[in-house]
Design a protein around this motif. Sequence first.
Motif, PDB file in Angstrom:
ATOM      1  N   SER A  99       1.265  -0.812  -0.002  1.00 52.55           N
ATOM      2  CA  SER A  99      -0.031   0.145   0.144  1.00 52.55           C
ATOM      3  C   SER A  99       0.967   1.284  -0.040  1.00 52.55           C
ATOM      4  O   SER A  99       0.351   2.312  -0.381  1.00 52.55           O
ATOM      5  CB  SER A  99      -0.652  -0.018   1.220  1.00 52.55           C
ATOM      6  N   TYR A 165      -0.272  10.175 -20.491  1.00 56.13           N
ATOM      7  CA  TYR A 165      -0.451   9.888 -19.508  1.00 56.13           C
ATOM      8  C   TYR A 165      -0.856   8.289 -19.425  1.00 56.13           C
ATOM      9  O   TYR A 165      -0.946   7.510 -18.585  1.00 56.13           O
ATOM     10  CB  TYR A 165      -1.068  10.777 -18.706  1.00 56.13           C
ATOM     11  N   GLU A 166      -1.886   8.220 -20.700  1.00 56.78           N
ATOM     12  CA  GLU A 166      -2.737   7.330 -20.742  1.00 56.78           C
ATOM     13  C   GLU A 166      -1.280   5.651 -20.943  1.00 56.78           C
ATOM     14  O   GLU A 166      -2.404   4.612 -21.041  1.00 56.78           O
ATOM     15  CB  GLU A 166      -3.828   7.305 -21.259  1.00 56.78           C
ATOM     16  N   GLY A 168       0.862   4.791 -19.744  1.00 51.75           N
ATOM     17  CA  GLY A 168       0.868   4.012 -18.342  1.00 51.75           C
ATOM     18  C   GLY A 168       2.415   3.381 -17.800  1.00 51.75           C
ATOM     19  O   GLY A 168       2.226   2.737 -16.734  1.00 51.75           O
ATOM     20  N   ALA A 177       0.388   7.303 -14.834  1.00 51.34           N
ATOM     21  CA  ALA A 177      -1.493   7.136 -15.789  1.00 51.34           C
ATOM     22  C   ALA A 177      -1.922   7.502 -14.104  1.00 51.34           C
ATOM     23  O   ALA A 177      -1.878   7.936 -12.985  1.00 51.34           O
ATOM     24  CB  ALA A 177      -1.692   5.600 -15.621  1.00 51.34           C
ATOM     25  N   PRO A 178      -3.298   8.009 -14.225  1.00 46.81           N
ATOM     26  CA  PRO A 178      -4.727   8.163 -13.720  1.00 46.81           C
ATOM     27  C   PRO A 178      -4.012   7.423 -12.343  1.00 46.81           C
ATOM     28  O   PRO A 178      -4.496   7.721 -10.907  1.00 46.81           O
ATOM     29  CB  PRO A 178      -5.614   8.291 -13.997  1.00 46.81           C
ATOM     30  N   SER A 179      -4.408   6.113 -12.560  1.00 45.85           N
ATOM     31  CA  SER A 179      -4.408   5.540 -10.968  1.00 45.85           C
ATOM     32  C   SER A 179      -3.046   4.917 -10.839  1.00 45.85           C
ATOM     33  O   SER A 179      -2.821   4.130  -9.333  1.00 45.85           O
ATOM     34  CB  SER A 179      -4.664   3.768 -12.042  1.00 45.85           C
ATOM     35  N   PHE A 180      -1.574   5.402 -11.277  1.00 45.33           N
ATOM     36  CA  PHE A 180      -0.803   5.771 -10.436  1.00 45.33           C
ATOM     37  C   PHE A 180      -0.086   5.955  -9.356  1.00 45.33           C
ATOM     38  O   PHE A 180      -0.895   7.113  -8.398  1.00 45.33           O
ATOM     39  CB  PHE A 180       0.597   5.817 -11.685  1.00 45.33           C
ATOM     40  N   PHE A 181       0.374   5.115  -8.640  1.00 48.40           N
ATOM     41  CA  PHE A 181       0.451   5.938  -7.089  1.00 48.40           C
ATOM     42  C   PHE A 181       1.505   5.323  -6.957  1.00 48.40           C
ATOM     43  O   PHE A 181       2.212   3.601  -7.189  1.00 48.40           O
ATOM     44  CB  PHE A 181      -0.153   4.760  -6.218  1.00 48.40           C
TER      45      PHE A 181
END
Length: 253
Positions: A99, A165-166, A168, A177-181
Amino acid sequence: MSSSSGTLRRIVLLDELRGLAILLMVFYHACYDIVYIFGVDFPFFNTPFMHYLQVFIASNFVIISGISCRFSHSNLKRGAFAFSFGLLLTAFTLIFIPSQAVLFGVLHLLGAGMMLFALCRPLLDRLHPLVGTLLFVLLFRFTLYVPYGMLGYPPLAINLPTSLYEAGYLFALGFPAPSFFSSDYFPLVPWLFLFFAGSCLGVYFKEGRCPELFYNPRIPAFSVVGRYSMWIYLFHQPITYGILWVIFSVIRA
């Protein structure tokens, strides 16, 4: 680290600033763990002060690392060493704390910066140190919001193509990417420009053109910590997490 007489002198101020930065980083990460791992309501962590503290810490490390490249005989080797530890940190966090995974943090950045400096040095050496420093600082400022989809500084900014950005896989370059963390994220754009600014500034340090106060110790403890900043960075999170785990286990028992 030379003086006017040609003898080598250590620039103590760099060690002290590095030491101060690593101690502040330990404090910052401890606060981060308290909020995001142990779930404590700690409003202070989300204040502007903590945001600017994070920026100060990161900028300190990046600029000093860039300056230090001028004193190294093997930036490729140093860079590969730092980047390898960054990959180990990625593996550790993915396995044990997914996480809070670190996919491209400050170690990755510094390692990549050292290797790219070694490769780009012939071009960088053609720049006048002052011109290069100002140029790269301006590029850093101009690209600061690239990871957020903008080039320039609001309101004088343009939106970059969403396709960047898409994709990945361009997060290391500064196009997440928008979901990147990543719990620690310092992409090449914009941070490599600040690293190169430090490398240009480092010419003056290498030539021994610093004020005398740069060589005189003020807080020896910071200097000692600064010389071991790499190892402290690598091990402070597991140690901090362990201490906090014990504390909160006792409190919540």
